[in-house]
Design a protein around this motif. Structure first.
Motif: not given
Ligand code: CA
Length: 221
Positions: A13-15, A20-21, A25-27
């Protein structure tokens, strides 16, 4: 563009969130199916990255519930290599695409851009409004043929306004799409970004609709 990441594995999840950021993207990241359902009921997302093996409510169940409720948000599922039947079930349950773990973060970002584009009925990757051209993959903008340097937030704001050209977006809507949960946001942050965009492009390209928000006219004057 705001995405919801649903993944219970902390490391993965961290990766994925960081990758994506990095891709612009805003995640928002949640770690179980129930939290994801709540997030999707209350927030507005351009797409969802969904792990299938989740605590509390499985990814497949969540997907089925979403589609039953007629929620059409584009969903990309993450599956294990040996679970072919999961991929089939996922696609049959309304997923729009899938990736097999382990996957390349650039490929994930590219697939998400394509998914969001298709969901908005756009045929080409480059956005064009009047004399502005924005390439989401290259993260580049030109105005009247000349390159324009934008900060990450300015780029994200311009992209939202171009995607919604001809429609008014409120400051709250824009803030939601540009900032993640719990992120510090100054009360005048959107105004400041709009001010910078007007200066770097042309003032008439971003109209203020008093008391409501901002509008990019479809045809620029
Ligand atoms: Ca999992």
């Amino acid at each position: 563009m705001r995405l919801l990441l649903v993944e219970d594995d902390k490391l993965l999840g961290d990766g994925v969130q960081a990758g994506l950021i990095q891709s612009g993207f805003n995640v928002d990241w949640v770690r179980d199916g129930v939290a994801a359902e709540l997030a999707l009921r209350t927030g507005e997302y351009a797409g969802v990255v969904l792990d299938l093996g989740l605590p509390r409510l499985s990814g497949l169940e969540l997907l089925e519930r979403l589609r039953r409720a007629n929620n059409k948000v584009p969903v990309l599922i993450l599956t294990a290599r040996d679970r072919v039947e999961d991929r089939i079930k996922g696609l049959d349950s309304g997923a729009d695409d899938y990736l097999v773990k382990p996957f390349d973060l650039h490929e994930l970002a590219a697939r998400l851009r394509a998914l969001v584009r298709r969901s908005r009925g756009e045929a080409t990757p480059t956005l064009r409004v009047g004399d502005i051209e924005l390439d989401p993959a290259a993260r580049s903008v030109t105005f009247r043929g000349r390159p324009v340097e934008l900060s990450a937030r300015e780029f994200a704001l311009l992209q939202e306004l171009m995607l919604n050209a001809g429609r008014v977006l409120s400051r709250e809507q824009l803030a939601q799409r540009l900032y993640a949960w719990g992120e510090e946001i100054e009360s005048n942050a959107i105004e400041v970004h709009v001010h910078h965009l007007r200066r770097k492009l042309a003032p008439e390209l971003l109209r203020t609709v008093r008391g409501v928000g901002y509008l990019m006219p479809r045809e620029t004057p």
